[in-house]
Design a protein around this motif. Structure first.
Motif, PDB file in Angstrom:
ATOM      1  N   LEU A  28       1.183  -1.253  -0.024  1.00 50.79           N
ATOM      2  CA  LEU A  28       0.170  -0.066  -0.148  1.00 50.79           C
ATOM      3  C   LEU A  28       0.783   1.189   0.230  1.00 50.79           C
ATOM      4  O   LEU A  28       0.676   2.130  -1.121  1.00 50.79           O
ATOM      5  N   PRO A  29       1.642   1.365   0.665  1.00 50.81           N
ATOM      6  CA  PRO A  29       2.371   2.336   1.356  1.00 50.81           C
ATOM      7  C   PRO A  29       3.110   2.687  -0.480  1.00 50.81           C
ATOM      8  O   PRO A  29       3.381   4.193  -0.930  1.00 50.81           O
ATOM      9  N   THR A  30       3.993   1.388  -1.002  1.00 50.72           N
ATOM     10  CA  THR A  30       4.621   1.956  -2.323  1.00 50.72           C
ATOM     11  C   THR A  30       3.923   2.801  -3.248  1.00 50.72           C
ATOM     12  O   THR A  30       4.016   2.941  -4.342  1.00 50.72           O
ATOM     13  N   ALA A  31       2.504   1.510  -3.663  1.00 48.61           N
ATOM     14  CA  ALA A  31       1.186   2.138  -4.657  1.00 48.61           C
ATOM     15  C   ALA A  31       1.378   3.529  -4.128  1.00 48.61           C
ATOM     16  O   ALA A  31       1.434   4.589  -5.250  1.00 48.61           O
ATOM     17  N   LEU A  32       1.117   3.542  -3.151  1.00 46.14           N
ATOM     18  CA  LEU A  32       0.712   5.940  -2.680  1.00 46.14           C
ATOM     19  C   LEU A  32       2.161   6.742  -3.601  1.00 46.14           C
ATOM     20  O   LEU A  32       1.777   7.257  -3.973  1.00 46.14           O
ATOM     21  N   VAL A  33       3.324   5.954  -3.044  1.00 46.31           N
ATOM     22  CA  VAL A  33       3.880   6.751  -3.388  1.00 46.31           C
ATOM     23  C   VAL A  33       4.097   6.821  -4.985  1.00 46.31           C
ATOM     24  O   VAL A  33       4.884   7.914  -5.968  1.00 46.31           O
ATOM     25  N   LEU A  34       4.274   5.406  -5.289  1.00 45.39           N
ATOM     26  CA  LEU A  34       4.528   5.514  -7.141  1.00 45.39           C
ATOM     27  C   LEU A  34       2.914   6.743  -7.372  1.00 45.39           C
ATOM     28  O   LEU A  34       3.619   6.865  -8.475  1.00 45.39           O
ATOM     29  N   GLU A  35       2.308   6.637  -6.994  1.00 47.08           N
ATOM     30  CA  GLU A  35       0.819   7.291  -8.357  1.00 47.08           C
ATOM     31  C   GLU A  35       1.516   8.643  -7.683  1.00 47.08           C
ATOM     32  O   GLU A  35       0.855   9.454  -8.398  1.00 47.08           O
ATOM     33  N   LEU A  36       1.564   9.527  -6.550  1.00 47.30           N
ATOM     34  CA  LEU A  36       2.017  10.544  -6.084  1.00 47.30           C
ATOM     35  C   LEU A  36       3.097  10.952  -7.246  1.00 47.30           C
ATOM     36  O   LEU A  36       2.764  11.881  -7.253  1.00 47.30           O
ATOM     37  N   GLU A  37       3.475  10.119  -7.208  1.00 45.27           N
ATOM     38  CA  GLU A  37       5.372  10.936  -8.406  1.00 45.27           C
ATOM     39  C   GLU A  37       4.131  10.890  -9.751  1.00 45.27           C
ATOM     40  O   GLU A  37       5.166  11.586 -10.389  1.00 45.27           O
ATOM     41  N   ALA A 283      13.919   4.430  22.231  1.00 52.21           N
ATOM     42  CA  ALA A 283      12.571   4.249  22.747  1.00 52.21           C
ATOM     43  C   ALA A 283      11.395   4.141  22.184  1.00 52.21           C
ATOM     44  O   ALA A 283      10.992   3.286  21.952  1.00 52.21           O
ATOM     45  N   LYS A 284      11.963   5.192  21.245  1.00 46.89           N
ATOM     46  CA  LYS A 284       9.737   5.573  20.421  1.00 46.89           C
ATOM     47  C   LYS A 284      10.783   6.042  19.055  1.00 46.89           C
ATOM     48  O   LYS A 284      11.152   7.153  17.821  1.00 46.89           O
ATOM     49  N   PRO A 285      11.567   4.938  18.535  1.00 46.03           N
ATOM     50  CA  PRO A 285      11.982   4.690  17.025  1.00 46.03           C
ATOM     51  C   PRO A 285      11.283   5.141  15.938  1.00 46.03           C
ATOM     52  O   PRO A 285       9.901   4.880  15.833  1.00 46.03           O
ATOM     53  N   ILE A 286      12.125   5.595  14.732  1.00 41.94           N
ATOM     54  CA  ILE A 286      11.207   5.698  13.422  1.00 41.94           C
ATOM     55  C   ILE A 286      11.974   4.989  12.602  1.00 41.94           C
ATOM     56  O   ILE A 286      12.618   5.078  12.373  1.00 41.94           O
ATOM     57  N   PHE A 287      11.082   4.093  11.168  1.00 40.44           N
ATOM     58  CA  PHE A 287      11.569   3.729  10.814  1.00 40.44           C
ATOM     59  C   PHE A 287      11.283   3.609   9.421  1.00 40.44           C
ATOM     60  O   PHE A 287      10.693   4.496   8.856  1.00 40.44           O
ATOM     61  N   LEU A 288      12.797   3.986   8.536  1.00 39.60           N
ATOM     62  CA  LEU A 288      12.532   5.145   7.582  1.00 39.60           C
ATOM     63  C   LEU A 288      12.671   4.243   6.308  1.00 39.60           C
ATOM     64  O   LEU A 288      14.121   2.555   6.109  1.00 39.60           O
ATOM     65  N   ASP A 289      11.817   4.023   5.443  1.00 42.10           N
ATOM     66  CA  ASP A 289      12.026   2.717   4.647  1.00 42.10           C
ATOM     67  C   ASP A 289      12.456   3.364   3.543  1.00 42.10           C
ATOM     68  O   ASP A 289      12.316   4.704   2.893  1.00 42.10           O
ATOM     69  N   ILE A 290      12.757   3.515   2.364  1.00 41.52           N
ATOM     70  CA  ILE A 290      12.624   3.541   0.938  1.00 41.52           C
ATOM     71  C   ILE A 290      12.507   2.741   0.202  1.00 41.52           C
ATOM     72  O   ILE A 290      12.739   1.699   0.140  1.00 41.52           O
ATOM     73  N   VAL A 291      11.324   3.275  -1.059  1.00 40.59           N
ATOM     74  CA  VAL A 291      10.542   2.576  -1.832  1.00 40.59           C
ATOM     75  C   VAL A 291      11.549   2.341  -3.217  1.00 40.59           C
ATOM     76  O   VAL A 291      12.496   2.905  -3.344  1.00 40.59           O
ATOM     77  N   PRO A 292      11.556   0.668  -3.004  1.00 38.04           N
ATOM     78  CA  PRO A 292      12.923   0.902  -4.097  1.00 38.04           C
ATOM     79  C   PRO A 292      12.181   0.386  -5.663  1.00 38.04           C
ATOM     80  O   PRO A 292      11.452   1.188  -6.232  1.00 38.04           O
ATOM     81  N   GLY A 293      12.824  -0.045  -6.526  1.00 40.49           N
ATOM     82  CA  GLY A 293      12.458  -0.368  -8.030  1.00 40.49           C
ATOM     83  C   GLY A 293      13.029   0.767  -8.581  1.00 40.49           C
ATOM     84  O   GLY A 293      14.094   1.748  -8.591  1.00 40.49           O
ATOM     85  N   TYR A 294      11.684   1.517  -9.318  1.00 38.59           N
ATOM     86  CA  TYR A 294      12.509   2.763 -10.173  1.00 38.59           C
ATOM     87  C   TYR A 294      11.217   3.791 -10.035  1.00 38.59           C
ATOM     88  O   TYR A 294      10.186   4.552 -10.303  1.00 38.59           O
ATOM     89  N   SER A 295      11.331   4.127  -8.930  1.00 38.48           N
ATOM     90  CA  SER A 295      10.860   5.015  -7.619  1.00 38.48           C
ATOM     91  C   SER A 295      12.273   6.140  -8.068  1.00 38.48           C
ATOM     92  O   SER A 295      12.999   6.077  -8.016  1.00 38.48           O
TER      93      SER A 295
END
Length: 450
Positions: A28-37, A283-295
């Motif tokens: 879902l988040p990957t789809a959202l990022v690519l649609e925004l792009e 204690a309260k971490p943020i997970f940083l993801d990078i959308v892979p592929g052709y993004s």
């Protein structure tokens, strides 16, 4: 020491898209990022409540050139010079004995469960949940110099990942030397830290250069490090998560497929295995993801430093060079360069230099300085009106290239150069408008947008 949370806090709300409801991390988040792009929008996406996991997930941080310039502390368009300056003025990292936020929570041995981390599955063909945003830190087994890199990691169990290493990269070389001695390679995987460290980690620099010193130069202060709990590696003290472990010597298992930057899912892998020894985090971490592929995010993070490096080296030989762009349409394989031509043959010489500096490039276009290489329509217009295929094109067959190019043959590709610069005796004159007319039109449109 500024952290990822500090950078996000200072980011304008207009540059964020926050998902406050419970969100499934698979697809879902990957789809959202690519649609925004697709709509030419590049906000930082914040998933506040990932389904089944604790703590927010942030992605799309590196999808915008202006934001990357801001990470380096410069205005839009200033990144190339900022990178050159950082490389010339390294600021070595320092090891601190003080309390480290990234070690507020510590899980050792069997207590460390990587499955509890909010790791996404991005594309349908992916073999499972993957970390593509982890900065792998290891040390040269002979010199002790730190190396930072990105390698894809497939979650296989609570303390196990499958890993594919870039087979021509420094970490792969380090592992070969460790294996020759019958030793595993100690590696710390950092997830979430100040984005300047991410930019430095994505760079291809000499083996004797510690990328953390480049990050320090961009941040105008040394990166503060803390020693890991189970391995002889130092990591950014203000990171969000660290996975400590080893890449096992002589152990290979199938890994993949995974959606790579080419836009294709690939099984090509070095088939290595990473064993988890500890997981530390805030204690309260943020997970940083990078959308892979052709993004846009994946491509721009990995090419922004290469553009800057190649531009700097190319300008030494082509002093009238104005700009260099690796367009998203070409993944990492295409490049557009503009310069002021003073003699025939200069464009061909510059194109050969460009392709020699970067083995990934297999298609390059040279244009005049009046063409904006960051506007693909401008480049295509130059090709349409200043290029003749029988005289302005050349090919170099069977040249070393990147093996992830699915069209390559035995690691080789044909290089194609196109000279779309005007001949020295060119009669065409580009149409233009007076500046007051352009200013008037922009004021009208700005008023309408309000």
């Amino acid at each position: 020491m500024p952290s990822l949370a500090d950078f996000l806090k200072d980011l304008p709300d207009s540059e964020k898209l926050v998902l406050s409801g419970t969100t499934d991390l698979d697809f879902l988040p990957t789809a959202l990022v690519l649609e925004l792009e697709a709509k030419k929008r590049f906000p930082v996406v914040v998933v506040e409540r990932p389904d089944g996991f604790e703590g927010p997930v942030v992605m799309n941080l590196f999808a915008d050139r202006a934001r990357i310039a801001r990470i380096a502390g410069v205005p839009p368009g200033g990144f190339a010079q900022a990178w050159t300056d950082a490389m010339a003025n390294l600021v070595p990292a320092v090891v601190s004995r003080a309390h480290a936020p990234v070690q507020e929570v510590i899980a050792l041995g069997n207590e460390a469960d990587a499955g509890e981390l909010p790791i996404s599955r991005h594309f349908e063909a992916d073999a499972g949940r993957y970390i593509g945003s982890g900065i792998l830190i290891c040390k040269d087994p002979d010199t002790g110099v730190r190396n930072l890199s990105f390698q894809r990691m497939q979650l296989k169990g609570p303390q196990k990942f499958g890993v594919s290493l870039h087979s021509r990269g420094h970490i792969w070389d380090h592992l070969q030397r460790c294996e020759a001695r019958g030793k595993n390679l100690e590696v710390a995987v950092v997830i979430g830290c100040h984005p300047a460290i991410y930019i430095a980690a994505a760079a291809k620099v000499a083996m004797e250069v510690d990328e953390l010193a480049i990050a320090g130069a961009m941040m105008k202060q040394p990166v503060h490090l803390v020693k890991c709990k189970t391995i002889d590696i130092e990591v950014p003290a203000d990171a969000e998560y660290v996975i400590e472990g080893e890449i096992l010597a002589g152990i290979h298992e199938d890994e993949g497929p995974y959606g790579e930057y080419t836009g294709y899912s690939t099984y090509r892998s070095t088939r290595n295995v990473f064993h988890v020894k500890a997981i530390t985090r805030r204690a309260k971490p943020i997970f940083l993801d990078i959308v892979p592929g052709y993004s846009a995010e994946h491509l721009l993070l990995s090419r922004c430093t290469r553009e800057a490096h190649v531009f700097d080296r190319l300008k030494e030989m082509v002093p009238t060079l104005k700009a260099l762009n690796y367009p998203k349409s070409g993944t990492h394989f295409h490049a557009y360069m503009s310069f002021r031509k003073t003699a025939e043959g200069q464009a061909r010489q510059a194109l050969m230099l460009l392709m020699g500096l970067d083995s990934y490039i297999k298609f390059a276009v040279a244009v005049d300085e009046d063409i904006d290489v960051f506007d693909e329509d401008e480049v295509m217009w130059a090709l349409a009106t200043r290029f003749q295929a029988d005289t302005d094109l050349f090919m170099v067959p069977q040249v070393f290239c990147n093996r992830l190019d699915p069209s390559s043959v035995d690691g080789m590709s044909t290089k194609l150069g196109l000279d779309a610069t005007r001949p020295m005796k060119f009669e065409g004159e580009r149409t233009k408008l007076p500046q007051h007319a352009l200013d008037w039109a922009r004021e009208i449109l700005a008023g309408r947008s309000r």
